[in-house]
Design a protein around this motif. Structure first.
Motif, short mmCIF file in Angstrom:
data_model
loop_
_atom_site.label_atom_id
_atom_site.label_comp_id
_atom_site.label_asym_id
_atom_site.label_seq_id
_atom_site.Cartn_x
_atom_site.Cartn_y
_atom_site.Cartn_z
N ARG A 299 0.81 -1.22 0.00
CA ARG A 299 0.00 0.00 0.00
C ARG A 299 0.84 1.27 0.00
N PRO A 300 1.92 1.34 0.78
CA PRO A 300 2.78 2.54 0.68
C PRO A 300 3.42 2.70 -0.69
N LEU A 301 3.63 1.59 -1.42
CA LEU A 301 4.20 1.70 -2.76
C LEU A 301 3.24 2.44 -3.68
N ALA A 302 1.95 2.14 -3.57
CA ALA A 302 0.97 2.85 -4.38
C ALA A 302 0.95 4.33 -4.03
N SER A 303 1.10 4.64 -2.76
CA SER A 303 1.12 6.05 -2.35
C SER A 303 2.36 6.76 -2.87
N ALA A 304 3.47 6.03 -2.96
CA ALA A 304 4.73 6.64 -3.40
C ALA A 304 4.65 7.16 -4.83
N ASN A 305 3.63 6.74 -5.57
CA ASN A 305 3.49 7.24 -6.93
C ASN A 305 3.33 8.75 -6.98
N SER A 306 2.74 9.33 -5.94
CA SER A 306 2.57 10.78 -5.91
C SER A 306 3.90 11.51 -5.80
N CYS A 307 4.96 10.80 -5.45
CA CYS A 307 6.31 11.38 -5.44
C CYS A 307 7.03 11.13 -6.76
N VAL A 308 6.60 10.10 -7.49
CA VAL A 308 7.26 9.75 -8.75
C VAL A 308 6.77 10.64 -9.89
N ASP A 309 5.49 10.96 -9.90
CA ASP A 309 4.91 11.74 -11.00
C ASP A 309 5.58 13.10 -11.21
N PRO A 310 5.86 13.88 -10.15
CA PRO A 310 6.55 15.15 -10.40
C PRO A 310 7.93 14.97 -11.01
N ILE A 311 8.58 13.84 -10.70
CA ILE A 311 9.89 13.56 -11.31
C ILE A 311 9.74 13.41 -12.81
N LEU A 312 8.62 12.79 -13.22
CA LEU A 312 8.33 12.67 -14.65
C LEU A 312 8.26 14.04 -15.29
N TYR A 313 7.64 14.98 -14.63
CA TYR A 313 7.48 16.33 -15.19
C TYR A 313 8.82 17.04 -15.29
N PHE A 314 9.63 16.95 -14.25
CA PHE A 314 10.88 17.70 -14.22
C PHE A 314 11.98 17.06 -15.07
N LEU A 315 12.04 15.73 -15.11
CA LEU A 315 13.11 15.07 -15.87
C LEU A 315 12.79 14.93 -17.34
N ALA A 316 11.52 14.62 -17.64
CA ALA A 316 11.15 14.39 -19.04
C ALA A 316 10.66 15.66 -19.72
N GLY A 317 10.46 16.74 -18.93
CA GLY A 317 9.95 17.98 -19.52
C GLY A 317 11.03 19.04 -19.60
N GLN A 318 11.52 19.28 -20.78
CA GLN A 318 12.55 20.29 -20.97
C GLN A 318 12.04 21.68 -20.60
N ASP A 319 10.78 21.97 -20.87
CA ASP A 319 10.22 23.28 -20.57
C ASP A 319 10.22 23.56 -19.07
N ALA A 320 9.95 22.53 -18.28
CA ALA A 320 9.92 22.72 -16.83
C ALA A 320 11.29 23.13 -16.32
N ARG A 321 12.33 22.48 -16.79
CA ARG A 321 13.68 22.82 -16.36
C ARG A 321 14.05 24.21 -16.83
#
Length: 346
Positions: A299-321
């Motif tokens: 169950r905590p692993l499913a919750s940890a997704n809310s910490c992974v998603d912003p990483i997707l935005y910052f690492l995969a999004g050149q505009d964000a950086r």
């Protein structure tokens, strides 16, 4: 404290169908893990929301999907303090039954909202890679907004039964806020949960896997670079390819590490629990306890997704950086300070 297989309701003395086992670990595991997710997830998603809302001038379809994904995660982490208190107090719900229903509803609605918006982001990227020319006409900000509204409507409709199934019950001196439902409604809840798992996890997961398989195949083709240039991409094919590879890795990590273990162990636990009700000889108490422990650990692993998603935005999004870097340049003129500021905010 001993706990039965019905969310803390001790019914072992009344029926041979029920098992009693020790789950003391969850009163430490869940509050601690949820607290970490709350602090980290809130900081990351607040930063992502700030960049999207205040630092992004032009909202592309991918920006719209990321905004909705970030909203899902932000609303999700806001439910965690109540669950932290509940589990730290060893399954003693201090609030009303309607509030229990709302918290459980928001918890699962935003969890599945995150899954569906990750699927939307993956589909959008898949079309951009595999059909670069057509994607210019297929996708627009207006269509992305309509799709986002449809996703929210789907999530709210599919999760509405949680408001019915979620119940509280006074047991001895404690008040239980059921994560599933009361024992007498469990059979109906099992059907509902199975349908939701298929529609809102299994199908999106299959779509994501197919899309990424085709994307990887396309990215490995020598002709892909020339097609990327023909599509009029502002950045070079190498940059776009690198960005796509990062996104594939992060989204697959979210599904494989966060969502898949949670849904597998939950389905296994629910199935064993149902089979034991039907025929206690089919499933032993030790097997049921093992499945319950596995479910609660994931169950905590499913919750940890809310910490992974912003990483997707910052690492995969050149505009964000770029937006964060520009902000840092305005406040800290030295290049060395810019890098330090970017690192700190991420």
């Amino acid at each position: 404290m001993a706990s039965s297989d019905f969310d803390g309701t001790n019914q072992t003395n009344f029926s041979a169908f029920y098992c009693e086992f020790n789950e003391e670990f969850k009163y430490i595991l869940l509050p601690v893990s949820y607290a970490l997710v709350f602090v980290i997830g809130l900081a990351l998603n607040a930063t992502a929301l700030y960049v999207i809302v205040f630092r992004t001038k032009r909202w592309k379809p991918s920006t719209i999907y990321m905004f909705n994904l970030t909203m899902c995660d932000t609303l999700y982490v806001f439910t965690l303090p109540f669950l932290i208190y509940y589990y730290a107090d060893e399954n003693d719900w201090p609030f009303s039954e309607p509030f229990c229903k709302v918290i459980r509803f928001l918890f699962y609605a935003n969890l599945y909202g995150s899954i569906l918006f990750l699927c939307c982001i993956s589909l959008h990227r898949f079309v951009g890679i595999c059909y670069p020319v057509r994607s210019l006409n297929w996708f627009s900000a207006r269509r992305a907004r309509l799709i986002s509204v449809a996703v929210w409507a789907c999530v709210l409709f599919c999760q509405a039964p949680v408001l019915y199934f979620s119940r509280t019950r006074d047991v001895d001196t404690e008040r239980i806020c059921y994560d599933t439902t009361s024992p007498e409604l469990f059979d109906d809840f099992l059907v509902y949960s199975s349908v939701v798992s298929v529609l809102m996890f299994a199908l999106p997961f299959m779509v994501v896997m197919v899309c990424y398989g085709l994307m990887v195949k396309k990215l490995l083709e020598p002709s892909w670079s020339s097609e990327g240039r023909a599509a009029g991409a502002r950045r070079g094919p190498a940059t776009s390819k690198k960005k796509s590879v990062k996104m594939i890795i992060i989204v697959l990590a979210a599904f494989m590490l966060c969502f898949l273990p949670f849904h597998l162990t939950r389905s296994l636990y629910y199935s064993f629990r149902y089979l034991r009700q039907v025929d206690p000889t089919q499933i032993s108490c030790s097997l049921l306890e093992a499945s319950s422990v596995a479910y609660k650990v994931t169950r905590p692993l499913a919750s940890a997704n809310s910490c992974v998603d912003p990483i997707l935005y910052f690492l995969a999004g050149q505009d964000a950086r770029s937006n964060l870097t520009n902000k840092c340049k305005q406040s800290l003129p030295k290049p060395r300070s810019v890098n330090h500021c970017l690192t700190t905010q991420l």
